[in-house]
Design an enzyme around this catalytic site. Sequence first.
Site, mmCIF file in Angstrom:
data_model
loop_
_atom_site.group_PDB
_atom_site.id
_atom_site.type_symbol
_atom_site.label_atom_id
_atom_site.label_comp_id
_atom_site.label_asym_id
_atom_site.label_seq_id
_atom_site.Cartn_x
_atom_site.Cartn_y
_atom_site.Cartn_z
ATOM 1 N N GLN A 78 0.835 -1.200 0.000
ATOM 2 C CA GLN A 78 0.000 0.000 0.000
ATOM 3 C C GLN A 78 0.872 1.253 0.000
ATOM 4 O O GLN A 78 1.250 1.756 1.056
ATOM 5 C CB GLN A 78 -0.937 -0.020 1.213
ATOM 6 N N PHE A 79 1.175 1.754 -1.195
ATOM 7 C CA PHE A 79 2.059 2.916 -1.305
ATOM 8 C C PHE A 79 1.450 4.160 -0.684
ATOM 9 O O PHE A 79 2.173 5.078 -0.289
ATOM 10 C CB PHE A 79 2.456 3.175 -2.768
ATOM 11 N N THR A 80 0.136 4.203 -0.524
ATOM 12 C CA THR A 80 -0.497 5.397 0.037
ATOM 13 C C THR A 80 -0.107 5.644 1.491
ATOM 14 O O THR A 80 -0.355 6.732 2.015
ATOM 15 C CB THR A 80 -2.034 5.341 -0.091
#
Length: 145
Positions: A78-80
């Site tokens: 999850q790059f967010t």
Amino acid sequence: MRIVAQRVSRARVTVEGCETGAIGPGFVLLVGFGKDDTEDELAFWADKCIHLRVFPDSEGKLNRSLTDVSGEILAISQFTLYGDVKKGRRPSFTEAATPDMAEALYNRFLSMLRERGVRVSTGRFGARMEVEIHNSGPVTLILER
């Protein structure tokens, strides 16, 4: 590296309506990678996640680890987690690893977890996923240095 670890009774992930991973009791790890993350960082967090004592013992105290309870992990990239919203209203992701780097780090992290004897399920890197989480407790921890 940033991780949101949620203790779960069960969890599953689907991509385009098809289940790609599911677990019983254990952890859902939402994992984000930074542009400066290293192999040592991955090893540190793999060990930390497996040995966190957040599962109840016979007296209800949080004294047992994932390995103590034969728990499983559902790991979702999850790059967010690297979204910086200090300025403006749209997140900046300048501290996040590039997609190629993040995918390599994610795959290595998964390998490290499996090498330590944990059953690991996943979503699909870079895909739009639906994650169903049955948080137990609830117990949720934010892990970063």
